[in-house]
Design an enzyme around this catalytic site. Structure first.
Site, PDB file in Angstrom:
ATOM      1  N   GLU A  74      48.619 -13.182  86.269  1.00 16.74           N
ATOM      2  CA  GLU A  74      48.195 -12.215  87.454  1.00 16.74           C
ATOM      3  C   GLU A  74      46.802 -11.658  87.079  1.00 16.74           C
ATOM      4  O   GLU A  74      46.414 -11.444  85.986  1.00 16.74           O
ATOM      5  CB  GLU A  74      49.353 -10.833  86.974  1.00 16.74           C
ATOM      6  CG  GLU A  74      48.828  -9.886  88.101  1.00 16.74           C
ATOM      7  CD  GLU A  74      49.992  -8.909  87.605  1.00 16.74           C
ATOM      8  OE1 GLU A  74      51.093  -9.054  86.965  1.00 16.74           O
ATOM      9  OE2 GLU A  74      49.961  -7.686  88.061  1.00 16.74           O
ATOM     10  N   HIS A  94      45.599   0.473  79.553  1.00 17.95           N
ATOM     11  CA  HIS A  94      46.975   0.803  79.095  1.00 17.95           C
ATOM     12  C   HIS A  94      47.130   1.339  77.671  1.00 17.95           C
ATOM     13  O   HIS A  94      48.327   1.667  77.240  1.00 17.95           O
ATOM     14  CB  HIS A  94      48.127  -0.035  79.460  1.00 17.95           C
ATOM     15  CG  HIS A  94      48.440  -0.110  81.099  1.00 17.95           C
ATOM     16  ND1 HIS A  94      49.103  -1.305  81.375  1.00 17.95           N
ATOM     17  CD2 HIS A  94      47.733   0.528  82.124  1.00 17.95           C
ATOM     18  CE1 HIS A  94      48.902  -1.062  82.827  1.00 17.95           C
ATOM     19  NE2 HIS A  94      48.244   0.050  83.286  1.00 17.95           N
ATOM     20  N   GLN A 128      44.909  -6.688  79.806  1.00 19.16           N
ATOM     21  CA  GLN A 128      45.835  -5.416  79.727  1.00 19.16           C
ATOM     22  C   GLN A 128      47.357  -5.798  79.534  1.00 19.16           C
ATOM     23  O   GLN A 128      47.669  -4.976  78.711  1.00 19.16           O
ATOM     24  CB  GLN A 128      45.816  -5.128  81.423  1.00 19.16           C
ATOM     25  CG  GLN A 128      46.738  -3.826  81.540  1.00 19.16           C
ATOM     26  CD  GLN A 128      46.633  -3.272  82.934  1.00 19.16           C
ATOM     27  OE1 GLN A 128      45.821  -2.745  83.531  1.00 19.16           O
ATOM     28  NE2 GLN A 128      47.496  -3.781  83.869  1.00 19.16           N
ATOM     29  N   GLU A 129      47.619  -6.649  79.748  1.00 18.16           N
ATOM     30  CA  GLU A 129      49.180  -7.278  79.450  1.00 18.16           C
ATOM     31  C   GLU A 129      49.533  -8.720  78.963  1.00 18.16           C
ATOM     32  O   GLU A 129      49.064  -9.589  79.578  1.00 18.16           O
ATOM     33  CB  GLU A 129      49.993  -6.953  80.789  1.00 18.16           C
ATOM     34  CG  GLU A 129      49.873  -5.724  81.414  1.00 18.16           C
ATOM     35  CD  GLU A 129      50.634  -5.342  82.638  1.00 18.16           C
ATOM     36  OE1 GLU A 129      51.413  -6.318  83.124  1.00 18.16           O
ATOM     37  OE2 GLU A 129      50.096  -4.539  83.055  1.00 18.16           O
ATOM     38  N   SER A 173      45.537   1.316  86.361  1.00 16.77           N
ATOM     39  CA  SER A 173      44.474   0.323  86.989  1.00 16.77           C
ATOM     40  C   SER A 173      45.007   0.064  88.394  1.00 16.77           C
ATOM     41  O   SER A 173      45.353  -1.048  88.619  1.00 16.77           O
ATOM     42  CB  SER A 173      44.522  -1.067  85.904  1.00 16.77           C
ATOM     43  OG  SER A 173      46.114  -1.590  86.237  1.00 16.77           O
ATOM     44  N   ASP A 202      47.598  -8.937  92.423  1.00 18.50           N
ATOM     45  CA  ASP A 202      48.118  -7.640  92.257  1.00 18.50           C
ATOM     46  C   ASP A 202      46.926  -6.738  92.996  1.00 18.50           C
ATOM     47  O   ASP A 202      47.185  -6.457  94.218  1.00 18.50           O
ATOM     48  CB  ASP A 202      48.356  -7.378  90.751  1.00 18.50           C
ATOM     49  CG  ASP A 202      48.610  -5.823  90.661  1.00 18.50           C
ATOM     50  OD1 ASP A 202      48.763  -5.097  91.688  1.00 18.50           O
ATOM     51  OD2 ASP A 202      48.400  -5.317  89.632  1.00 18.50           O
ATOM     52  N   GLU A 255      53.227   1.079  78.436  1.00 15.32           N
ATOM     53  CA  GLU A 255      54.187   0.188  79.044  1.00 15.32           C
ATOM     54  C   GLU A 255      55.173  -0.193  77.919  1.00 15.32           C
ATOM     55  O   GLU A 255      55.843  -1.014  78.139  1.00 15.32           O
ATOM     56  CB  GLU A 255      53.631  -0.954  79.927  1.00 15.32           C
ATOM     57  CG  GLU A 255      53.022  -0.474  81.095  1.00 15.32           C
ATOM     58  CD  GLU A 255      52.861  -1.805  82.139  1.00 15.32           C
ATOM     59  OE1 GLU A 255      52.782  -2.676  81.847  1.00 15.32           O
ATOM     60  OE2 GLU A 255      52.379  -1.290  83.493  1.00 15.32           O
ATOM     61  N   ASP A 259      48.878 -10.667  82.290  1.00 10.98           N
ATOM     62  CA  ASP A 259      47.954  -9.714  83.248  1.00 10.98           C
ATOM     63  C   ASP A 259      46.913  -9.295  83.092  1.00 10.98           C
ATOM     64  O   ASP A 259      46.975  -7.823  82.333  1.00 10.98           O
ATOM     65  CB  ASP A 259      48.849  -8.593  83.943  1.00 10.98           C
ATOM     66  CG  ASP A 259      48.241  -8.062  85.209  1.00 10.98           C
ATOM     67  OD1 ASP A 259      47.027  -8.293  85.494  1.00 10.98           O
ATOM     68  OD2 ASP A 259      48.625  -6.927  85.535  1.00 10.98           O
ATOM     69  N   HIS A 311      57.174  -2.554  87.964  1.00  8.60           N
ATOM     70  CA  HIS A 311      56.716  -1.209  87.822  1.00  8.60           C
ATOM     71  C   HIS A 311      55.220  -0.616  87.896  1.00  8.60           C
ATOM     72  O   HIS A 311      54.567  -1.396  88.372  1.00  8.60           O
ATOM     73  CB  HIS A 311      57.542  -0.861  86.408  1.00  8.60           C
ATOM     74  CG  HIS A 311      56.556  -1.729  85.363  1.00  8.60           C
ATOM     75  ND1 HIS A 311      56.677  -1.225  84.232  1.00  8.60           N
ATOM     76  CD2 HIS A 311      55.717  -2.587  85.202  1.00  8.60           C
ATOM     77  CE1 HIS A 311      55.981  -1.731  83.173  1.00  8.60           C
ATOM     78  NE2 HIS A 311      55.158  -2.816  84.241  1.00  8.60           N
ATOM     79  N   ARG A 312      54.998   0.729  87.669  1.00  7.38           N
ATOM     80  CA  ARG A 312      53.649   1.092  87.373  1.00  7.38           C
ATOM     81  C   ARG A 312      53.528   1.306  85.988  1.00  7.38           C
ATOM     82  O   ARG A 312      54.622   1.878  85.226  1.00  7.38           O
ATOM     83  CB  ARG A 312      53.377   1.999  88.208  1.00  7.38           C
ATOM     84  CG  ARG A 312      53.412   1.896  89.862  1.00  7.38           C
ATOM     85  CD  ARG A 312      52.558   0.754  90.285  1.00  7.38           C
ATOM     86  NE  ARG A 312      51.346   0.522  90.059  1.00  7.38           N
ATOM     87  CZ  ARG A 312      50.305   0.827  90.736  1.00  7.38           C
ATOM     88  NH1 ARG A 312      50.353   0.915  92.000  1.00  7.38           N
ATOM     89  NH2 ARG A 312      48.853   0.621  90.458  1.00  7.38           N
ATOM     90  N   SER A 313      52.529   1.605  85.526  1.00  9.79           N
ATOM     91  CA  SER A 313      52.231   2.074  84.075  1.00  9.79           C
ATOM     92  C   SER A 313      52.486   3.394  83.872  1.00  9.79           C
ATOM     93  O   SER A 313      53.153   3.770  82.882  1.00  9.79           O
ATOM     94  CB  SER A 313      50.777   1.987  83.637  1.00  9.79           C
ATOM     95  OG  SER A 313      49.734   2.488  84.833  1.00  9.79           O
ATOM     96  N   LYS A 346      54.595  -3.872  94.372  1.00 14.14           N
ATOM     97  CA  LYS A 346      54.710  -2.464  93.866  1.00 14.14           C
ATOM     98  C   LYS A 346      55.096  -1.709  95.052  1.00 14.14           C
ATOM     99  O   LYS A 346      53.970  -1.612  95.923  1.00 14.14           O
ATOM    100  CB  LYS A 346      53.377  -2.175  93.336  1.00 14.14           C
ATOM    101  CG  LYS A 346      53.440  -2.608  91.965  1.00 14.14           C
ATOM    102  CD  LYS A 346      51.784  -2.499  91.232  1.00 14.14           C
ATOM    103  CE  LYS A 346      51.429  -2.901  90.038  1.00 14.14           C
ATOM    104  NZ  LYS A 346      49.726  -2.813  89.636  1.00 14.14           N
ATOM    105  N   LYS A 406      58.488  -7.421  86.319  1.00 17.28           N
ATOM    106  CA  LYS A 406      57.928  -6.786  84.856  1.00 17.28           C
ATOM    107  C   LYS A 406      58.137  -5.512  84.901  1.00 17.28           C
ATOM    108  O   LYS A 406      57.768  -4.812  86.111  1.00 17.28           O
ATOM    109  CB  LYS A 406      56.500  -7.271  84.758  1.00 17.28           C
ATOM    110  CG  LYS A 406      55.337  -6.653  85.840  1.00 17.28           C
ATOM    111  CD  LYS A 406      54.141  -7.077  85.599  1.00 17.28           C
ATOM    112  CE  LYS A 406      53.069  -6.093  86.232  1.00 17.28           C
ATOM    113  NZ  LYS A 406      51.857  -6.296  85.969  1.00 17.28           N
TER     114      LYS A 406
HETATM  115  P1  PGA Z   1      49.104  -0.087  86.811  1.00 22.05           P
HETATM  116  O1  PGA Z   1      49.343  -1.245  85.801  1.00 22.05           O
HETATM  117  O2  PGA Z   1      50.573   0.450  87.094  1.00 22.05           O
HETATM  118  O3  PGA Z   1      48.517   0.890  85.783  1.00 22.05           O
HETATM  119  O4  PGA Z   1      48.200  -0.458  88.235  1.00 22.05           O
HETATM  120  C1  PGA Z   1      50.005  -2.421  86.215  1.00 22.05           C
HETATM  121  C2  PGA Z   1      49.482  -3.642  86.775  1.00 22.05           C
HETATM  122  O5  PGA Z   1      48.129  -3.859  86.799  1.00 22.05           O
HETATM  123  O6  PGA Z   1      50.037  -4.704  87.121  1.00 22.05           O
HETATM  124 ZN    ZN Z   2      48.459  -5.987  87.522  1.00 22.80          ZN
END
Ligand code: PGA
Ligand code: ZN
Length: 425
Positions: A284, A153, A161-162, A40, A311, A203, A240, A364-366, A336, A387
């Site tokens: 987030e 994810h 997402q999270e 994402s 983000d 993740e 998030d 991190h990244r996914s 990131k 995270k």
């Molecule tokens: P991504 O997701 O690594 O797929 O971008 C992580 C996030 O959105 O924080």
């Molecule tokens: Zn994010």
């Protein structure tokens, strides 16, 4: 003096190709680094160069980026004595010559940038976090563990997402991670009992089909209690929802569940309700990257209550962060490395955030790998929270394990802030 630079195509946790680079200083100090990859992604991220050759890895190969390291970057840097991380990174930025690193690829440039930091740490015989920033004391991060995965994810019906747990009422990182893991395991047994699927997403969080997005928070709170902790007091919730993925023609679409469309104001009402109802300390991307107005209104209303992390809207980019600071957007920034593409620009963004009273949330990244640079980055910058996934999957746990090692090595020079790591707490 840089004596060797070499890159190769390796794989990330989704089985997609990514770049690994090795950089050698003075013949015998070799730093090795692998770059991660997002799903994402923000629109303004530095460019991840992919081959687009559909005969290899569905077009996701990184042979071009690897070749850029082995030919262009290596030819330019080999034999050079480099005085600092910034000097190295500036060489590559100039060599690339584009504003978003699209010529050489941010994946090529970042791999070399991270490998240099590691080689320098070896050369100076110091840990990576100290190479990144020298200090007398360091703050260990609260691990914000993404225990339920949705959105892009996971293949479930959860739109957001999270859903993370932040075990903050602990004396140390070691104890915090234990609390988090115990809750993760209790969540698994609760999901099991409810007849839900306990397979995990990208993740490492569970990815069940649920009755609603709210249910994700509710089962987490149940898990915290079952593990013997108090929601809010010991362990809080971070979110998030990655709402850029929901943004369509000026509205937010519940694209995985009801298909309902709502306005920014209606989404903000949801967040306000959730925050009053649940022990949420961090939100987030509560608004989309192209909804600056929504972000401003949200920051006015909620920015004095909880941590609002940008983000996709900031993409770890100092220029965009400045604009956000001026417009009163967010009070924290997600960090990131591969969104901006060099170690020194990442550190610059972090400095800028701190100067303006913003928090930094290291991420991190996914799509991840065994590379643990972000664990050292979180400690180096005393960011207070990180995270890096859930309680399982080795590419996530690798970072936790590195943090356990660092905390042990630091001894009394390691501080743990707990809830104070979060904005407004
Ligand atoms: P991504 O997701 O690594 O797929 O971008 C992580 C996030 O959105 O924080
Ligand atoms: Zn994010």
């Amino acid at each position: 003096k840089i004596t060797k630079i070499h890159a190769r195509e390796v794989l990330d946790s989704r089985g997609n190709p990514t770049v690994e680079a090795e950089l050698t200083i003075n013949e015998n100090c070799t730093g090795k680094a692998i770059v991660p990859s997002g799903a994402s992604t923000g629109e303004k991220e530095a460019v991840e160069l992919r081959d687009g050759d559909l005969k290899r890895y569905n077009g996701k190969g990184v042979v071009q980026a690897v070749n850029n390291v082995n030919s262009i970057i290596a030819a330019h840097l080999k034999g050079k004595s480099i005085g600092s991380q910034m000097e190295l990174d500036n060489h590559m930025i100039e060599l690339d010559g584009t504003p978003n690193k699209s010529k050489l690829g941010a994946n090529a440039i970042l791999a070399v940038s991270m490998a240099y930091a590691k080689a320098m740490a070896l050369l100076r015989n110091i840990p990576l976090y100290r190479q990144l920033k020298d200090a007398n004391e360091y703050v260990m991060p609260v691990p914000c563990m993404n225990v339920i995965n949705g959105g892009r994810h996971a293949d479930n019906n959860v739109d957001f997402q999270e859903f993370m747990i932040a075990p903050h009422n602990a004396p140390s990182f070691r104890e915090a991670i234990r609390m988090g893991e115990e809750t993760f395991h209790s969540l698994k047994s609760i999901l099991n009992k409810k007849g839900y699927f306990t397979g995990v997403g990208d993740e490492g969080g569970f990815a069940p089909n649920l009755k609603s997005n709210e249910e994700a928070v509710e089962v987490i709170l149940e898990a915290i209690v079952k593990a013997g902790y108090k929601p809010g007091e010991d362990i809080s919730v971070c979110l998030d929802p990655a709402t850029s993925e929901m943004w369509e023609d000026g509205q937010y679409v519940f694209f995985k569940s009801t298909q309902e469309k709502i306005s920014s104001q209606q989404l903000l009402d949801i967040w306000a309700k959730w925050i009053s109802q649940y022990p949420i300390v961090l939100l987030e991307d509560g608004m989309a990257e192209n909804d600056w107005e929504g972000w401003e209104i949200m920051t006015k209303q909620l920015g004095g209550t909880i941590e609002l992390v940008g983000d996709d809207i900031f993409c770890t980019n100092p220029g965009i962060l400045i604009k956000g600071i001026k417009q009163g957007v967010a009070n924290s920034i997600l960090i990131k490395l591969n969104q901006i593409g060099t170690v020194s620009e990442t550190l610059e963004t972090i400095d800028l955030a701190y100067q303006h009273g913003y928090n930094c949330f290291i991420s991190h990244r996914s799509g991840e790998t065994e590379d643990t640079t972000i664990a050292d980055l979180a400690v180096a910058t005393s960011a207070g929270h990180i995270k890096t996934g859930s309680g399982c999957r080795s590419e996530r746990i690798a970072k936790f394990n590195q943090l356990l090692r660092i905390e042990e090595e630091l001894g009394i020079a390691a501080k743990f802030q707990g809830i104070k790591a979060f904005k407004n707490k």
